[in-house]
Design a protein around this motif. Sequence first.
Motif, PDB file in Angstrom:
ATOM      1  N   LYS A  53      -2.647  23.959 -71.029  1.00  0.00           N
ATOM      2  CA  LYS A  53      -1.466  24.598 -71.766  1.00  0.00           C
ATOM      3  C   LYS A  53      -1.309  25.634 -70.708  1.00  0.00           C
ATOM      4  CE  LYS A  53      -2.041  24.101 -76.641  1.00  0.00           C
ATOM      5  NZ  LYS A  53      -2.207  24.533 -77.768  1.00  0.00           N
ATOM      6  N   ALA A  54       0.048  25.946 -70.173  1.00  0.00           N
ATOM      7  CA  ALA A  54       0.319  26.966 -69.238  1.00  0.00           C
ATOM      8  C   ALA A  54       1.580  28.032 -69.685  1.00  0.00           C
ATOM      9  CB  ALA A  54       0.736  26.221 -67.881  1.00  0.00           C
ATOM     10  N   TYR A  55       1.363  28.848 -69.422  1.00  0.00           N
ATOM     11  CA  TYR A  55       2.481  29.995 -69.565  1.00  0.00           C
ATOM     12  C   TYR A  55       2.716  30.824 -68.683  1.00  0.00           C
ATOM     13  CZ  TYR A  55       0.283  28.806 -74.272  1.00  0.00           C
ATOM     14  OH  TYR A  55      -0.152  28.103 -75.297  1.00  0.00           O
ATOM     15  N   ARG A  70      -9.116  35.810 -64.173  1.00  0.00           N
ATOM     16  CA  ARG A  70      -8.711  35.579 -65.491  1.00  0.00           C
ATOM     17  C   ARG A  70      -7.945  36.614 -66.152  1.00  0.00           C
ATOM     18  NH1 ARG A  70     -14.633  32.542 -66.639  1.00  0.00           N
ATOM     19  NH2 ARG A  70     -14.229  30.838 -65.270  1.00  0.00           N
ATOM     20  N   GLU A  77      -8.611  33.141 -73.067  1.00  0.00           N
ATOM     21  CA  GLU A  77      -8.680  33.209 -71.533  1.00  0.00           C
ATOM     22  C   GLU A  77      -8.064  32.355 -70.937  1.00  0.00           C
ATOM     23  OE1 GLU A  77     -12.596  35.386 -69.975  1.00  0.00           O
ATOM     24  OE2 GLU A  77     -12.907  33.153 -69.728  1.00  0.00           O
ATOM     25  N   TYR A  78      -7.456  32.755 -69.768  1.00  0.00           N
ATOM     26  CA  TYR A  78      -6.525  31.904 -69.217  1.00  0.00           C
ATOM     27  C   TYR A  78      -6.902  32.320 -67.581  1.00  0.00           C
ATOM     28  CZ  TYR A  78      -3.520  32.203 -73.287  1.00  0.00           C
ATOM     29  OH  TYR A  78      -3.144  32.108 -74.540  1.00  0.00           O
ATOM     30  N   ASP A  79      -6.826  31.237 -66.742  1.00  0.00           N
ATOM     31  CA  ASP A  79      -6.988  31.248 -65.499  1.00  0.00           C
ATOM     32  C   ASP A  79      -5.761  31.482 -64.566  1.00  0.00           C
ATOM     33  OD1 ASP A  79      -9.926  30.483 -65.118  1.00  0.00           O
ATOM     34  OD2 ASP A  79      -9.314  28.646 -65.263  1.00  0.00           O
ATOM     35  N   LYS A  81      -3.027  30.969 -61.981  1.00  0.00           N
ATOM     36  CA  LYS A  81      -2.553  30.125 -61.163  1.00  0.00           C
ATOM     37  C   LYS A  81      -1.758  30.272 -59.808  1.00  0.00           C
ATOM     38  CE  LYS A  81      -5.444  26.894 -62.833  1.00  0.00           C
ATOM     39  NZ  LYS A  81      -6.422  26.261 -62.028  1.00  0.00           N
ATOM     40  N   ILE A  99      -0.257  31.392 -65.551  1.00  0.00           N
ATOM     41  CA  ILE A  99      -1.627  30.878 -66.148  1.00  0.00           C
ATOM     42  C   ILE A  99      -1.742  29.978 -66.834  1.00  0.00           C
ATOM     43  CG2 ILE A  99      -1.901  33.723 -66.330  1.00  0.00           C
ATOM     44  CD1 ILE A  99      -1.374  33.612 -69.437  1.00  0.00           C
ATOM     45  N   GLU A 100      -3.124  29.492 -67.003  1.00  0.00           N
ATOM     46  CA  GLU A 100      -3.513  28.069 -67.601  1.00  0.00           C
ATOM     47  C   GLU A 100      -4.567  28.499 -68.663  1.00  0.00           C
ATOM     48  OE1 GLU A 100      -5.051  23.548 -66.744  1.00  0.00           O
ATOM     49  OE2 GLU A 100      -5.089  25.206 -65.140  1.00  0.00           O
ATOM     50  N   GLU A 101      -4.282  28.011 -69.894  1.00  0.00           N
ATOM     51  CA  GLU A 101      -5.387  28.237 -70.953  1.00  0.00           C
ATOM     52  C   GLU A 101      -6.693  27.642 -70.447  1.00  0.00           C
ATOM     53  OE1 GLU A 101      -6.110  27.543 -75.504  1.00  0.00           O
ATOM     54  OE2 GLU A 101      -4.021  27.867 -74.951  1.00  0.00           O
ATOM     55  N   ARG A 102      -7.857  28.307 -70.563  1.00  0.00           N
ATOM     56  CA  ARG A 102      -9.139  27.643 -70.331  1.00  0.00           C
ATOM     57  C   ARG A 102      -9.594  27.037 -71.393  1.00  0.00           C
ATOM     58  NH1 ARG A 102     -12.104  29.009 -66.187  1.00  0.00           N
ATOM     59  NH2 ARG A 102     -14.017  28.824 -67.413  1.00  0.00           N
TER      60      ARG A 102
END
Length: 104
Positions: A53-55, A70, A77-79, A81, A99-102
């Motif tokens: 899931k990306a935001y 992060r 927590e999100y990475d 990107k 950001i992408e959900e970890r």
Amino acid sequence: MKQNKYATIKRLEAEVANPNIKSWVEKETIRVMFLPLSDERSQIAKAEGIIGKAYTIFAELLADIQETDRVVIDLLEYDVKGIKKYEGSHNVDHIKVLIEERKQ
């Protein structure tokens, strides 16, 4: 739906006592605008290799965020990107962060 949130930025850093050991360190907490990606942007993100899931978050231009960081929002927590800076926009200078959900 866009929402105003607080985001904690975490960065992987070497420990002072033993530089061979790295751990995630909280750098700062900032206010962000948090938005899910549109369907079109989600398809582009998947084509670029983002499978979770990306935001998008928007933050002040001076926020200390790097592409290897992060972000923690509402205990998730999100990475980071990707980051794009927008400057010279009539007092609305900001950064846009993908950001992408970890996976937990």
